[in-house]
Design an enzyme around this catalytic site. Structure first.
Site, PDB file in Angstrom:
ATOM      1  N   SER A  97      21.878 -34.868  75.389  1.00 50.44           N
ATOM      2  CA  SER A  97      21.633 -36.101  74.641  1.00 50.44           C
ATOM      3  C   SER A  97      21.277 -35.856  73.173  1.00 50.44           C
ATOM      4  O   SER A  97      21.755 -36.595  72.300  1.00 50.44           O
ATOM      5  CB  SER A  97      20.551 -36.945  75.331  1.00 50.44           C
TER       6      SER A  97
ATOM      7  N   ASP B 101      14.175 -39.405  79.662  1.00 49.64           N
ATOM      8  CA  ASP B 101      15.031 -38.825  80.695  1.00 49.64           C
ATOM      9  C   ASP B 101      14.283 -37.681  81.371  1.00 49.64           C
ATOM     10  O   ASP B 101      14.615 -36.509  81.188  1.00 49.64           O
ATOM     11  CB  ASP B 101      16.336 -38.334  80.035  1.00 49.64           C
TER      12      ASP B 101
ATOM     13  N   HIS C  82      12.697 -35.933  76.493  1.00 55.48           N
ATOM     14  CA  HIS C  82      12.952 -34.778  77.369  1.00 55.48           C
ATOM     15  C   HIS C  82      14.340 -34.242  77.011  1.00 55.48           C
ATOM     16  O   HIS C  82      15.317 -34.443  77.724  1.00 55.48           O
ATOM     17  CB  HIS C  82      12.887 -35.186  78.837  1.00 55.48           C
TER      18      HIS C  82
ATOM     19  N   HIS D  33      24.965 -40.728  79.317  1.00 53.12           N
ATOM     20  CA  HIS D  33      25.513 -40.477  77.989  1.00 53.12           C
ATOM     21  C   HIS D  33      26.481 -41.563  77.544  1.00 53.12           C
ATOM     22  O   HIS D  33      26.567 -41.856  76.349  1.00 53.12           O
ATOM     23  CB  HIS D  33      26.170 -39.095  77.959  1.00 53.12           C
TER      24      HIS D  33
ATOM     25  N   GLU E 142      10.955 -31.168  73.579  1.00 57.12           N
ATOM     26  CA  GLU E 142      11.265 -30.314  74.725  1.00 57.12           C
ATOM     27  C   GLU E 142      10.087 -29.378  74.957  1.00 57.12           C
ATOM     28  O   GLU E 142       9.694 -28.625  74.066  1.00 57.12           O
ATOM     29  CB  GLU E 142      12.551 -29.518  74.485  1.00 57.12           C
TER      30      GLU E 142
ATOM     31  N   ASP F 188       4.964 -32.181  74.928  1.00 58.76           N
ATOM     32  CA  ASP F 188       5.140 -33.121  76.034  1.00 58.76           C
ATOM     33  C   ASP F 188       5.770 -34.407  75.530  1.00 58.76           C
ATOM     34  O   ASP F 188       5.284 -35.022  74.576  1.00 58.76           O
ATOM     35  CB  ASP F 188       3.779 -33.412  76.670  1.00 58.76           C
ATOM     36  N   GLY F 189       6.858 -34.807  76.161  1.00 61.84           N
ATOM     37  CA  GLY F 189       7.589 -35.974  75.693  1.00 61.84           C
ATOM     38  C   GLY F 189       6.853 -37.278  75.885  1.00 61.84           C
ATOM     39  O   GLY F 189       6.978 -38.194  75.062  1.00 61.84           O
TER      40      GLY F 189
END
Length: 286
Positions: free
Chosen positions: A99, A168, A41, A18, A117, A142-143
Site C-alpha cells: 500500500s 490494515d 501498518h 488495493h 511500520e 506503532d501504527g
C-alpha cells in the site's frame, strides 16, 4: 509480532484492499488541494511474488496473478488498479506493490505520506523502497499510536484539510484486535473529523464481525460504507474466505465507482459460491 505480509502479498484480500485504495486516491486527486495519507501498518512496500514466502503459500497465484491473466475488461476502477500495479512493478511482472508504494505512486508534488511500520526489518526495507522521495516519510512505530501523534496532519506551518488514514492490521490477535481498531478510529476522528478512514478486515465467519460493525456504525462520522469480497462461501472458521473494507467518510460516489469492479474480481479469483456486496453501515441523509 511475527506476521510477515510476504506470505500473503498479492492474494485476493490484497487485490480488494488495493483496488479500493487506488479508487480513494483517485477521488482525492479530483481536487487540487493537497492531501495527506497515513498508512498505519505499512509493511515493506514491495514484494517478490517468486520469493520464498509467496511461493510457499501460493496465495498470489490464486489472487492477483489469476486476475491479471484473466485480463478482465473494463470497469474504470479495475483498470486503474491494474495500471497502478503495473506502473509500480517497473516492468517486473513478479513485483507486487504494498500500500505505501501504491500511495507514493499516486501522490502529487503537494501531497504527503506518513507510513508506519513497527518491525525493524520491514521498516528498513520500506525506507529503501521510498528512498529519495521527499513526499514520503517512514516511521518505525506503532501504527495505532500514530493516530494520536500524527493527526491532524501538519507539515511545518501547513495543516492538511484533506486526508486518508489506512488501517490494515495483521489481526494476529484475531477478534482481540477489534478494541484497538475502534479506539484508534475514535481517536482519529476526534482529531481529524473530516478525514477518510479505511479499515481492512478478514472474513472467516461473518457472524463474528457483527459486534465490530455495530461499533463502527456508532462512531461519530457522517457515513460508513462496507465493501466485501468473498472468494468462497462464508462457512469455514479455519481459513480466510474473503475480506472487506469499511470506509468512514467515503468520497462522493465511491460506491458507484467500486461496485462494477467486484464481479470481475469474484469471477477471476473466486471458487463456487464467491460473492460480493456493498453495505452502508451509516449514511448521511440527503
Amino acid at each position: 509480532m511475527n506476521y510477515r505480509h510476504g506470505f500473503h502479498a498479492g492474494n485476493h484480500a490484497d487485490v480488494l484492499k488495493h483496488l479500493v485504495l487506488v479508487a480513494l486516491l483517485d477521488a482525492l486527486k479530483k481536487k487540487d488541494a493537497p492531501f495527506f495519507v497515513l498508512d498505519t501498518h505499512a509493511g515493506r512496500g514491495r514484494y517478490d511474488l517468486r520469493g520464498d514466502q509467496a511461493s510457499r503459500t501460493g496465495e498470489a497465484a490464486a489472487g492477483f496473478v489469476r486476475l491479471r491473466e484473466a485480463a478482465p475488461a473494463g470497469p474504470p476502477a479495475l483498470r486503474a488498479y491494474l495500471d497502478a500495479v503495473a506502473d509500480c512493478a517497473l516492468g517486473d511482472e513478479h513485483s507486487y506493490p504494498g500500500s505505501p508504494l501504491l500511495v507514493a505512486h499516486a501522490l502529487r508534488e503537494q501531497d504527503r505520506l506518513a507510513a508506519c511500520e513497527l518491525q525493524p526489518e520491514e521498516a528498513t526495507a520500506l525506507r529503501a523502497v521510498l528512498a529519495g522521495d521527499p513526499r514520503c516519510h517512514v516511521h518505525q512505530r506503532d501504527g495505532y499510536a500514530a493516530a494520536k501523534a500524527l493527526l491532524p496532519p501538519r507539515e511545518g506551518n501547513t495543516r492538511f484539510a484533506r486526508g486518508l488514514v489506512l488501517i490494515d492490521p495483521p489481526y494476529e490477535a484475531q477478534e482481540g484486535e477489534y478494541a484497538a481498531i475502534v479506539a484508534a478510529l475514535r481517536e482519529g476522528l476526534d482529531r481529524f473529523p473530516q478525514g477518510i478512514f479505511a479499515l481492512w478486515y478478514p472474513i472467516k465467519r461473518r457472524a463474528t464481525l457483527q459486534p465490530l460493525m455495530r461499533k463502527l456504525a456508532a462512531l461519530p462520522a457522517r457515513s460508513a460504507l462496507a465493501i466485501e469480497l468473498l472468494v468462497r462461501p462464508d462457512d469455514s472458521p479455519l481459513r480466510m474466505n474473503g475480506s472487506g473494507m469499511v470506509i468512514i467518510n467515503p468520497p462522493w460516489q465511491l460506491d458507484a465507482a467500486v461496485e462494477p469492479a467486484l464481479r470481475p474480481l469474484a469471477q477471476a479469483m473466486g471458487e463456487a459460491g464467491a460473492s460480493w456486496r456493498l453495505t452502508w453501515l451509516k449514511q448521511e441523509s440527503a
